[in-house]
Design a protein around this motif. Structure first.
Motif, PDB file in Angstrom:
ATOM      1  N   VAL A   1       0.832  -1.242   0.317  1.00 40.77           N
ATOM      2  CA  VAL A   1      -0.177   0.032  -0.043  1.00 40.77           C
ATOM      3  C   VAL A   1       0.989   1.263  -0.052  1.00 40.77           C
ATOM      4  CG1 VAL A   1      -1.951  -1.141   1.133  1.00 40.77           C
ATOM      5  CG2 VAL A   1      -0.123   0.047   2.415  1.00 40.77           C
ATOM      6  N   ASP A   2       0.153   2.552  -0.526  1.00 46.80           N
ATOM      7  CA  ASP A   2       1.011   3.674  -0.499  1.00 46.80           C
ATOM      8  C   ASP A   2       0.603   4.657   0.693  1.00 46.80           C
ATOM      9  OD1 ASP A   2      -1.490   4.319  -1.511  1.00 46.80           O
ATOM     10  OD2 ASP A   2      -0.668   5.104  -3.470  1.00 46.80           O
ATOM     11  N   SER A   3      -0.288   4.228   1.596  1.00 42.88           N
ATOM     12  CA  SER A   3      -0.548   4.873   2.620  1.00 42.88           C
ATOM     13  C   SER A   3      -0.536   4.512   4.154  1.00 42.88           C
ATOM     14  CB  SER A   3      -2.073   5.483   2.563  1.00 42.88           C
ATOM     15  OG  SER A   3      -2.598   6.007   3.739  1.00 42.88           O
ATOM     16  N   ARG A   4      -0.396   4.833   5.055  1.00 40.78           N
ATOM     17  CA  ARG A   4      -0.003   4.609   6.286  1.00 40.78           C
ATOM     18  C   ARG A   4      -1.375   4.342   7.090  1.00 40.78           C
ATOM     19  NH1 ARG A   4       4.933   4.007   8.239  1.00 40.78           N
ATOM     20  NH2 ARG A   4       6.373   5.362   7.280  1.00 40.78           N
ATOM     21  N   LYS A   5      -2.719   4.753   6.659  1.00 42.41           N
ATOM     22  CA  LYS A   5      -3.928   4.565   7.090  1.00 42.41           C
ATOM     23  C   LYS A   5      -4.496   3.709   5.989  1.00 42.41           C
ATOM     24  CE  LYS A   5      -7.749   6.606   9.327  1.00 42.41           C
ATOM     25  NZ  LYS A   5      -8.442   7.774   9.540  1.00 42.41           N
ATOM     26  N   ILE A   6      -4.871   2.415   6.295  1.00 47.17           N
ATOM     27  CA  ILE A   6      -5.447   1.488   5.376  1.00 47.17           C
ATOM     28  C   ILE A   6      -6.804   0.811   6.324  1.00 47.17           C
ATOM     29  CG2 ILE A   6      -3.698   0.922   4.036  1.00 47.17           C
ATOM     30  CD1 ILE A   6      -3.271  -1.294   5.971  1.00 47.17           C
ATOM     31  N   HIS A   7      -7.738   0.501   5.324  1.00 51.79           N
ATOM     32  CA  HIS A   7      -9.161  -0.208   5.804  1.00 51.79           C
ATOM     33  C   HIS A   7      -9.168  -1.631   5.272  1.00 51.79           C
ATOM     34  CE1 HIS A   7     -13.539  -1.081   5.489  1.00 51.79           C
ATOM     35  NE2 HIS A   7     -13.204  -0.466   6.592  1.00 51.79           N
ATOM     36  N   CYS A   8      -9.431  -2.540   6.200  1.00 47.81           N
ATOM     37  CA  CYS A   8      -9.434  -3.912   5.585  1.00 47.81           C
ATOM     38  C   CYS A   8     -10.787  -4.253   6.151  1.00 47.81           C
ATOM     39  CB  CYS A   8      -8.299  -4.720   6.535  1.00 47.81           C
ATOM     40  SG  CYS A   8      -8.305  -6.581   5.803  1.00 47.81           S
ATOM     41  N   ASN A   9     -11.415  -5.136   5.092  1.00 51.96           N
ATOM     42  CA  ASN A   9     -12.735  -5.865   5.575  1.00 51.96           C
ATOM     43  C   ASN A   9     -12.744  -7.277   5.174  1.00 51.96           C
ATOM     44  OD1 ASN A   9     -12.886  -5.948   2.852  1.00 51.96           O
ATOM     45  ND2 ASN A   9     -14.767  -4.634   2.538  1.00 51.96           N
ATOM     46  N   GLY A  10     -11.391  -7.770   4.975  1.00 53.80           N
ATOM     47  CA  GLY A  10     -11.238  -9.328   4.739  1.00 53.80           C
ATOM     48  C   GLY A  10     -11.259  -9.638   3.122  1.00 53.80           C
ATOM     49  N   GLY A  11     -11.766  -8.552   2.184  1.00 52.82           N
ATOM     50  CA  GLY A  11     -11.602  -8.783   1.126  1.00 52.82           C
ATOM     51  C   GLY A  11     -12.796  -9.243   0.378  1.00 52.82           C
ATOM     52  N   SER A  12     -14.092  -9.609   1.049  1.00 49.57           N
ATOM     53  CA  SER A  12     -15.343  -9.997   0.486  1.00 49.57           C
ATOM     54  C   SER A  12     -16.372  -9.549   1.339  1.00 49.57           C
ATOM     55  CB  SER A  12     -15.174 -11.656   0.793  1.00 49.57           C
ATOM     56  OG  SER A  12     -16.203 -12.281   0.248  1.00 49.57           O
ATOM     57  N   ASP A  13     -17.402  -9.146   0.553  1.00 53.00           N
ATOM     58  CA  ASP A  13     -18.376  -8.570   1.227  1.00 53.00           C
ATOM     59  C   ASP A  13     -19.403  -9.474   2.147  1.00 53.00           C
ATOM     60  OD1 ASP A  13     -17.962  -6.046  -0.308  1.00 53.00           O
ATOM     61  OD2 ASP A  13     -19.179  -6.295  -1.812  1.00 53.00           O
ATOM     62  N   THR A  14     -19.362 -10.745   1.610  1.00 58.34           N
ATOM     63  CA  THR A  14     -20.244 -11.724   2.177  1.00 58.34           C
ATOM     64  C   THR A  14     -19.387 -12.673   3.437  1.00 58.34           C
ATOM     65  OG1 THR A  14     -19.899 -13.153   0.501  1.00 58.34           O
ATOM     66  CG2 THR A  14     -21.945 -11.600   0.479  1.00 58.34           C
TER      67      THR A  14
ATOM     68  N   TRP B   1      -9.859  -0.124  10.497  1.00 62.06           N
ATOM     69  CA  TRP B   1      -8.828   0.726  10.074  1.00 62.06           C
ATOM     70  C   TRP B   1      -7.577   0.548  10.740  1.00 62.06           C
ATOM     71  CZ3 TRP B   1      -9.270   3.955   5.890  1.00 62.06           C
ATOM     72  CH2 TRP B   1     -10.558   4.231   5.589  1.00 62.06           C
ATOM     73  N   LEU B   2      -6.397   0.485  10.011  1.00 56.22           N
ATOM     74  CA  LEU B   2      -5.355  -0.035  10.621  1.00 56.22           C
ATOM     75  C   LEU B   2      -4.193   1.200  10.256  1.00 56.22           C
ATOM     76  CD1 LEU B   2      -5.420  -3.833   9.375  1.00 56.22           C
ATOM     77  CD2 LEU B   2      -5.655  -2.881  11.516  1.00 56.22           C
ATOM     78  N   LYS B   3      -3.201   1.404  11.141  1.00 54.37           N
ATOM     79  CA  LYS B   3      -2.240   2.277  10.873  1.00 54.37           C
ATOM     80  C   LYS B   3      -0.978   1.775  10.727  1.00 54.37           C
ATOM     81  CE  LYS B   3      -0.235   6.643  12.606  1.00 54.37           C
ATOM     82  NZ  LYS B   3      -0.331   7.392  13.803  1.00 54.37           N
ATOM     83  N   ILE B   4      -0.066   1.929   9.870  1.00 51.72           N
ATOM     84  CA  ILE B   4       1.248   1.298   9.724  1.00 51.72           C
ATOM     85  C   ILE B   4       2.306   2.147  10.356  1.00 51.72           C
ATOM     86  CG2 ILE B   4       2.867   0.676   7.948  1.00 51.72           C
ATOM     87  CD1 ILE B   4       0.980   0.051   6.140  1.00 51.72           C
ATOM     88  N   GLY B   5       2.860   1.541  11.279  1.00 51.23           N
ATOM     89  CA  GLY B   5       3.742   2.286  12.300  1.00 51.23           C
ATOM     90  C   GLY B   5       5.122   2.397  11.415  1.00 51.23           C
ATOM     91  N   ASP B   6       5.831   1.202  11.278  1.00 51.92           N
ATOM     92  CA  ASP B   6       7.187   1.550  10.706  1.00 51.92           C
ATOM     93  C   ASP B   6       7.016   1.012   9.201  1.00 51.92           C
ATOM     94  OD1 ASP B   6       9.850   1.585  10.629  1.00 51.92           O
ATOM     95  OD2 ASP B   6      10.201  -0.691  11.206  1.00 51.92           O
ATOM     96  N   GLN B   7       6.946  -0.131   8.965  1.00 52.62           N
ATOM     97  CA  GLN B   7       6.789  -0.547   7.580  1.00 52.62           C
ATOM     98  C   GLN B   7       5.698  -1.392   7.163  1.00 52.62           C
ATOM     99  OE1 GLN B   7       8.732   0.723   4.903  1.00 52.62           O
ATOM    100  NE2 GLN B   7       9.563   2.052   6.517  1.00 52.62           N
ATOM    101  N   GLN B   8       5.215  -2.100   8.205  1.00 50.70           N
ATOM    102  CA  GLN B   8       4.206  -3.161   7.832  1.00 50.70           C
ATOM    103  C   GLN B   8       3.225  -3.322   9.171  1.00 50.70           C
ATOM    104  OE1 GLN B   8       6.511  -6.490   7.014  1.00 50.70           O
ATOM    105  NE2 GLN B   8       6.458  -7.396   9.145  1.00 50.70           N
ATOM    106  N   THR B   9       2.065  -3.824   8.689  1.00 52.00           N
ATOM    107  CA  THR B   9       0.975  -4.223  10.026  1.00 52.00           C
ATOM    108  C   THR B   9       0.397  -5.306   9.359  1.00 52.00           C
ATOM    109  OG1 THR B   9      -0.673  -3.274  11.409  1.00 52.00           O
ATOM    110  CG2 THR B   9      -0.757  -2.778   9.398  1.00 52.00           C
ATOM    111  N   VAL B  10      -0.356  -5.981  10.418  1.00 52.36           N
ATOM    112  CA  VAL B  10      -1.251  -7.337  10.085  1.00 52.36           C
ATOM    113  C   VAL B  10      -2.627  -6.880  10.450  1.00 52.36           C
ATOM    114  CG1 VAL B  10      -1.316  -9.570  10.750  1.00 52.36           C
ATOM    115  CG2 VAL B  10       0.697  -8.758  10.527  1.00 52.36           C
TER     116      VAL B  10
END
Length: 64
Positions: free
Chosen positions: A22-35, A42-51
């Motif tokens: 990703v190119d932003s430190r603030k990201i949204h994850c919903n599992g990738g599937s609507d159903t 909302w997740l924030k990348i502190g250093d270089q990555q987040t889970v």
């Protein structure tokens, strides 16, 4: 024994971690599937990555 494909539960491959660059430190994850996804978080990348704590997707910050 007959198994109907439409009634099967999707199963992730063992040992596989979905990695998203990703190119932003603030990201949204919903599992990738609507159903079949999870509640949106909302997740924030502190250093270089987040889970994602729900689906274990690995988000890596794009090198600049």
């Amino acid at each position: 024994m007959l198994i109907q494909a439409e009634n099967q539960t999707p199963r992730p491959r063992l040992g596989y971690i979905e990695t998203i660059v990703v190119d932003s430190r603030k990201i949204h994850c919903n599992g990738g599937s609507d159903t079949l996804g999870h509640p949106g978080v909302w997740l924030k990348i502190g250093d270089q990555q987040t889970v994602c704590p729900y689906c274990s997707r690995l988000f890596i910050l794009q090198p600049e």
